[in-house]
Design a protein around this motif. Structure first.
Motif, PDB file in Angstrom:
ATOM      1  N   GLU A 193       0.840  -1.210   0.033  1.00  0.00           N
ATOM      2  CA  GLU A 193      -0.021   0.029  -0.097  1.00  0.00           C
ATOM      3  C   GLU A 193       1.047   1.094  -0.056  1.00  0.00           C
ATOM      4  N   LYS A 194       1.929   1.397   0.875  1.00  0.00           N
ATOM      5  CA  LYS A 194       2.695   2.185   0.828  1.00  0.00           C
ATOM      6  C   LYS A 194       3.475   2.559  -0.498  1.00  0.00           C
ATOM      7  N   THR A 195       3.940   1.357  -1.093  1.00  0.00           N
ATOM      8  CA  THR A 195       4.590   1.501  -2.458  1.00  0.00           C
ATOM      9  C   THR A 195       3.569   1.956  -3.419  1.00  0.00           C
ATOM     10  N   GLN A 196       2.415   1.566  -3.528  1.00  0.00           N
ATOM     11  CA  GLN A 196       1.386   2.021  -4.571  1.00  0.00           C
ATOM     12  C   GLN A 196       0.855   3.350  -4.122  1.00  0.00           C
ATOM     13  N   LEU A 197       1.028   3.858  -2.718  1.00  0.00           N
ATOM     14  CA  LEU A 197       0.820   5.212  -2.577  1.00  0.00           C
ATOM     15  C   LEU A 197       1.861   6.104  -3.123  1.00  0.00           C
ATOM     16  N   ALA A 198       3.087   5.877  -2.854  1.00  0.00           N
ATOM     17  CA  ALA A 198       4.265   6.352  -3.233  1.00  0.00           C
ATOM     18  C   ALA A 198       4.131   6.497  -4.907  1.00  0.00           C
ATOM     19  N   GLU A 199       3.873   5.340  -5.649  1.00  0.00           N
ATOM     20  CA  GLU A 199       3.694   5.379  -6.799  1.00  0.00           C
ATOM     21  C   GLU A 199       2.649   6.399  -7.496  1.00  0.00           C
ATOM     22  N   GLU A 200       1.653   6.409  -6.796  1.00  0.00           N
ATOM     23  CA  GLU A 200       0.415   7.150  -7.181  1.00  0.00           C
ATOM     24  C   GLU A 200       0.969   8.811  -6.821  1.00  0.00           C
ATOM     25  N   THR A 201       1.583   8.966  -5.825  1.00  0.00           N
ATOM     26  CA  THR A 201       2.394  10.246  -5.515  1.00  0.00           C
ATOM     27  C   THR A 201       3.185  10.845  -6.731  1.00  0.00           C
ATOM     28  N   LEU A 202       4.106   9.877  -7.043  1.00  0.00           N
ATOM     29  CA  LEU A 202       4.996  10.060  -8.132  1.00  0.00           C
ATOM     30  C   LEU A 202       4.424  10.348  -9.244  1.00  0.00           C
ATOM     31  N   GLN A 203       3.476   9.671  -9.781  1.00  0.00           N
ATOM     32  CA  GLN A 203       2.595   9.753 -11.008  1.00  0.00           C
ATOM     33  C   GLN A 203       1.704  11.281 -11.037  1.00  0.00           C
ATOM     34  N   LEU A 204       1.307  11.541  -9.580  1.00  0.00           N
ATOM     35  CA  LEU A 204       0.361  12.750  -9.552  1.00  0.00           C
ATOM     36  C   LEU A 204       1.508  13.789  -9.647  1.00  0.00           C
ATOM     37  N   GLU A 205       2.409  13.769  -9.173  1.00  0.00           N
ATOM     38  CA  GLU A 205       3.639  14.918  -9.243  1.00  0.00           C
ATOM     39  C   GLU A 205       4.182  14.998 -10.340  1.00  0.00           C
ATOM     40  N   LYS A 206       4.304  14.040 -11.292  1.00  0.00           N
ATOM     41  CA  LYS A 206       4.613  14.194 -12.517  1.00  0.00           C
ATOM     42  C   LYS A 206       3.529  14.703 -13.644  1.00  0.00           C
ATOM     43  N   GLU A 207       2.229  14.381 -13.307  1.00  0.00           N
ATOM     44  CA  GLU A 207       1.338  14.851 -13.949  1.00  0.00           C
ATOM     45  C   GLU A 207       0.932  16.351 -13.558  1.00  0.00           C
ATOM     46  N   LEU A 208       1.233  16.682 -12.307  1.00  0.00           N
ATOM     47  CA  LEU A 208       1.224  18.232 -12.036  1.00  0.00           C
ATOM     48  C   LEU A 208       2.322  18.811 -12.750  1.00  0.00           C
ATOM     49  N   ALA A 209       3.294  18.363 -12.798  1.00  0.00           N
ATOM     50  CA  ALA A 209       4.654  19.071 -13.412  1.00  0.00           C
ATOM     51  C   ALA A 209       4.178  19.386 -15.007  1.00  0.00           C
ATOM     52  N   GLU A 210       3.683  18.175 -15.598  1.00  0.00           N
ATOM     53  CA  GLU A 210       3.108  18.222 -17.059  1.00  0.00           C
ATOM     54  C   GLU A 210       2.399  19.169 -17.332  1.00  0.00           C
ATOM     55  N   MET A 211       1.280  19.439 -16.300  1.00  0.00           N
ATOM     56  CA  MET A 211       0.214  20.319 -16.556  1.00  0.00           C
ATOM     57  C   MET A 211       0.580  21.873 -16.132  1.00  0.00           C
ATOM     58  N   THR A 212       1.624  21.966 -15.241  1.00  0.00           N
ATOM     59  CA  THR A 212       2.101  23.284 -14.835  1.00  0.00           C
ATOM     60  C   THR A 212       2.871  23.842 -16.084  1.00  0.00           C
ATOM     61  N   THR A 213       3.687  22.804 -16.674  1.00  0.00           N
ATOM     62  CA  THR A 213       4.536  23.131 -17.854  1.00  0.00           C
ATOM     63  C   THR A 213       3.597  23.551 -18.794  1.00  0.00           C
ATOM     64  N   LEU A 214       2.670  22.915 -19.271  1.00  0.00           N
ATOM     65  CA  LEU A 214       1.516  23.152 -20.098  1.00  0.00           C
ATOM     66  C   LEU A 214       0.764  24.503 -19.813  1.00  0.00           C
ATOM     67  N   ALA A 215       0.483  24.761 -18.763  1.00  0.00           N
ATOM     68  CA  ALA A 215       0.009  25.875 -18.246  1.00  0.00           C
ATOM     69  C   ALA A 215       0.984  27.305 -18.428  1.00  0.00           C
ATOM     70  N   GLU A 216       1.880  26.962 -18.341  1.00  0.00           N
ATOM     71  CA  GLU A 216       3.033  28.004 -18.506  1.00  0.00           C
ATOM     72  C   GLU A 216       3.249  28.385 -20.094  1.00  0.00           C
ATOM     73  N   GLU A 217       3.110  27.170 -20.732  1.00  0.00           N
ATOM     74  CA  GLU A 217       3.295  27.329 -22.291  1.00  0.00           C
ATOM     75  C   GLU A 217       2.072  28.280 -22.766  1.00  0.00           C
ATOM     76  N   ARG A 218       0.892  27.962 -22.439  1.00  0.00           N
ATOM     77  CA  ARG A 218      -0.315  28.348 -22.843  1.00  0.00           C
ATOM     78  C   ARG A 218      -0.295  30.105 -22.241  1.00  0.00           C
ATOM     79  N   LEU A 219       0.113  30.108 -21.213  1.00  0.00           N
ATOM     80  CA  LEU A 219       0.226  31.670 -20.645  1.00  0.00           C
ATOM     81  C   LEU A 219       1.203  32.429 -21.591  1.00  0.00           C
ATOM     82  N   ASN A 220       2.222  31.923 -21.785  1.00  0.00           N
ATOM     83  CA  ASN A 220       3.298  32.546 -22.887  1.00  0.00           C
ATOM     84  C   ASN A 220       2.465  32.900 -24.129  1.00  0.00           C
TER      85      ASN A 220
END
Length: 175
Positions: free
Chosen positions: A9-36
């Protein structure tokens, strides 16, 4: 069992957290691109608006310039007619119409080019002839045709006679 079962469960939560952080970084980059992109489009639109206003002003100025050039012929006719009118009332009436026309054209930026006694300048003057006299060379001694500027642009140069300094007599040069 719970300890073993808890680890995945901890491993699964850690993997989900990493996946969410990765998606957040992608979305942040996309939002910055759109803003520019949005900032770039805003700047482009602002530049287009300024260019459009400038172009509209140029079209209006050109239209005014052509109309004013055509009206200069009538202004010249007034100037020639005024001295030839014998009746004082006629001269006064025509003079008033002439002055109104001059004032209206001045509001649009028309101004006569002053030249008498000044130095010849090819930007403002067109030499029609030269006159030998005691004046310094290239001094304007007679205005043959009135010149005009519309704002800062010369729309008709003054037609002038300029001095040609006669420094020596003809006999002295040959003798």
């Amino acid at each position: 069992m719970t300890a073993d079962h808890g680890k995945p469960e901890k491993t699964q939560l850690a993997e989900e957290t990493l996946q969410l952080e990765k998606e957040l970084a992608e979305m942040t980059t996309l939002a910055e691109e759109r803003l520019n992109q949005l900032k770039y489009l805003q700047a482009e639109f602002d530049n287009f608006r300024k260019w459009s206003e400038k172009e509209k002003g140029s079209v209006i100025t050109l239209a005014n310039e052509n109309l004013i050039k055509d009206l200069l012929v009538i202004l010249d006719d007034f100037e020639q007619a005024l001295p030839s009118l014998e009746d004082e009332k006629d001269r006064e009436g025509v003079g008033m119409v002439y002055q109104k026309m001059v004032k209206i054209l001045a509001r649009y930026g028309l101004e006569p080019i002053t030249c008498m006694g000044g130095k010849f300048d090819p930007q403002f003057h067109e030499v029609l002839c030269r006159k030998q006299c005691s004046e310094e060379s290239d001094t304007i001694v007679e205005e043959i045709g009135k010149g005009y500027r519309l704002k800062s642009k010369v729309i008709r140069p003054s037609k002038v006679m300029i001095a040609e300094h006669a420094s020596k007599k003809e006999g002295e040069e040959n003798g």
